[in-house]
Enzyme design. Sequence first.
Site, short mmCIF file in Angstrom:
data_model
loop_
_atom_site.label_atom_id
_atom_site.label_comp_id
_atom_site.label_asym_id
_atom_site.label_seq_id
_atom_site.Cartn_x
_atom_site.Cartn_y
_atom_site.Cartn_z
N TYR A 238 1.22 -1.02 0.08
CA TYR A 238 -0.19 -0.17 0.30
C TYR A 238 1.03 1.28 0.30
O TYR A 238 0.04 2.12 -0.04
CB TYR A 238 -1.07 -0.15 0.80
N HIS B 244 0.80 -11.41 1.29
CA HIS B 244 -0.73 -10.94 1.06
C HIS B 244 -0.98 -12.00 -0.44
O HIS B 244 -2.37 -11.86 -0.49
CB HIS B 244 0.13 -9.26 0.29
N1 LIG Z 1 -6.00 -8.69 1.58
C1 LIG Z 1 -6.48 -7.98 0.39
O1 LIG Z 1 -6.06 -8.52 -1.12
C2 LIG Z 1 -7.37 -6.88 -0.35
C3 LIG Z 1 -7.51 -6.24 -1.03
C4 LIG Z 1 -8.87 -5.31 -0.90
C5 LIG Z 1 -8.98 -4.70 0.47
N2 LIG Z 1 -7.84 -5.13 1.27
C6 LIG Z 1 -7.79 -4.65 2.76
O2 LIG Z 1 -9.20 -3.87 3.19
C7 LIG Z 1 -9.69 -2.74 3.10
C8 LIG Z 1 -11.25 -2.22 3.78
O3 LIG Z 1 -11.40 -2.64 1.95
P1 LIG Z 1 -12.75 -1.89 1.30
O4 LIG Z 1 -11.92 -1.33 0.61
O5 LIG Z 1 -13.01 -3.45 0.50
O6 LIG Z 1 -13.55 -2.48 2.28
P2 LIG Z 1 -15.03 -1.94 2.18
O7 LIG Z 1 -16.12 -2.51 4.08
O8 LIG Z 1 -15.85 -3.04 0.92
O9 LIG Z 1 -15.70 -0.66 1.58
C9 LIG Z 1 -15.17 0.44 2.21
C10 LIG Z 1 -15.49 1.67 1.27
O10 LIG Z 1 -16.30 1.58 1.60
C11 LIG Z 1 -17.19 3.54 1.70
N3 LIG Z 1 -18.51 3.11 2.17
C12 LIG Z 1 -19.30 2.64 3.06
N4 LIG Z 1 -20.50 2.81 3.39
C13 LIG Z 1 -20.72 3.44 1.87
C14 LIG Z 1 -21.72 4.06 1.36
N5 LIG Z 1 -23.20 4.26 2.45
N6 LIG Z 1 -22.20 4.34 0.15
C15 LIG Z 1 -21.37 4.65 -0.29
N7 LIG Z 1 -19.46 4.47 -0.07
C16 LIG Z 1 -19.48 3.57 1.54
C17 LIG Z 1 -16.01 3.48 2.71
O11 LIG Z 1 -15.93 5.16 2.23
P3 LIG Z 1 -15.90 6.31 2.89
O12 LIG Z 1 -14.44 6.14 3.30
O13 LIG Z 1 -16.46 7.49 2.03
O14 LIG Z 1 -16.73 6.18 4.36
C18 LIG Z 1 -14.81 2.65 2.20
O15 LIG Z 1 -14.30 3.61 0.84
C19 LIG Z 1 -8.49 -2.38 2.20
O16 LIG Z 1 -7.92 -0.73 3.07
C20 LIG Z 1 -7.89 -3.52 3.03
O17 LIG Z 1 -6.52 -3.02 4.21
C21 LIG Z 1 -6.76 -6.15 1.56
#
Ligand SMILES: NC(=O)c1ccc[n+]([C@@H]2O[C@H](COP(=O)([O-])OP(=O)(O)OC[C@H]3O[C@@H](n4cnc5c(N)ncnc54)[C@H](OP(=O)(O)O)[C@@H]3O)[C@@H](O)[C@H]2O)c1
Length: 273
Positions: A51, A108
């Site tokens: 990241y 990862h």
């Molecule tokens: N291991 C891997 O390969 C891998 C891959 C992807 C991610 N990850 C990890 O997982 C973490 C979270 O990832 P993710 O983004 O996939 O999580 P997610 O839970 O799917 O989404 C979180 C996002 O949703 C938005 N959100 C929440 N409620 C909402 C609503 N009602 N309307 C619109 N948008 C909304 C938030 O934006 P706001 O900021 O505006 O609230 C935030 O950016 C990453 O930061 C990372 O640490 C790991």
Amino acid sequence: MSVPTIKLNDGSEVPVIAIGTGTALFGRDCANAIQLAIECGVTHLDGAQAYGNEASLGAGIKAAGKPRSDLYVVTKLKPGTKAADVKSSLVDSLNKLGLDFVDLFLIHTPSRDGTVQEIWQAMEAVHAEGLAKSIGVSNFTVDDLKAILPRAKVIPSVNQLEIHPYVWKAVEPIVKYGRENGGITCSSFGGLSPLIRAPRRTRRPVTPAQVLFKWILQKGAFVVTTSSKEARIKEYLEVSHVPDLTAEEIQAIDNAGAKQHKRFFGKQIFGDS
Ligand SMILES: NC(=O)c1ccc[n+]([C@@H]2O[C@H](COP(=O)([O-])OP(=O)(O)OC[C@H]3O[C@@H](n4cnc5c(N)ncnc54)[C@H](OP(=O)(O)O)[C@@H]3O)[C@@H](O)[C@H]2O)c1
């Protein structure tokens, strides 16, 4: 507000909600976001070498001023790192984070070039040294797990995977295999995808309200609603730019709704009590 924990196969306890520094924060300074999260009561922080923002994750942790023992900090081995470089990469991460150890260190993504077993051995070595209290993997399929489990001295504690209803059918066998082969716990990323990504066939995200309105419109009805808020009214009007739900999406909503009959207005319409 204290977050409940889940016990891993090595006995450690993990707070069940983490704030990550990837996706929306990928490659960006996350210090303010992390400080805010910790101040709100988040203790589990999910970072990764890939990241590119571990130093700011460390800065956010420092700024929040919470005792180290109250925090659960995760980082992940950058994809493509050779087994010989696992320890130096983790030491580099710890320097950036300003920590002596991480609570969890994950591979990862699996390397599928025959080296995953030796990378896992290097993970076991940093675990033995105490640089990572727990070790695990991410994005590992059943075959990827099978590549390391037979010779593993330490069973991965965690497999971090994309988990939400739209991938459950595909991901469930991995979750089940891990549970049955050493008690590997899965963590989920992308959990909100059905809300914020799946219907997103435009550059703009689609809100739950817009999905419900699309569903109503595609049933052939029009929408009578109300709001006292300018932002909501605009959000409602934006529904005309949202692409149609697919037949599967409509069916999924129909199926979810059919599980219970729950009306909120006049009982005379449906003849129920
Ligand atoms: N291991 C891997 O390969 C891998 C891959 C992807 C991610 N990850 C990890 O997982 C973490 C979270 O990832 P993710 O983004 O996939 O999580 P997610 O839970 O799917 O989404 C979180 C996002 O949703 C938005 N959100 C929440 N409620 C909402 C609503 N009602 N309307 C619109 N948008 C909304 C938030 O934006 P706001 O900021 O505006 O609230 C935030 O950016 C990453 O930061 C990372 O640490 C790991």
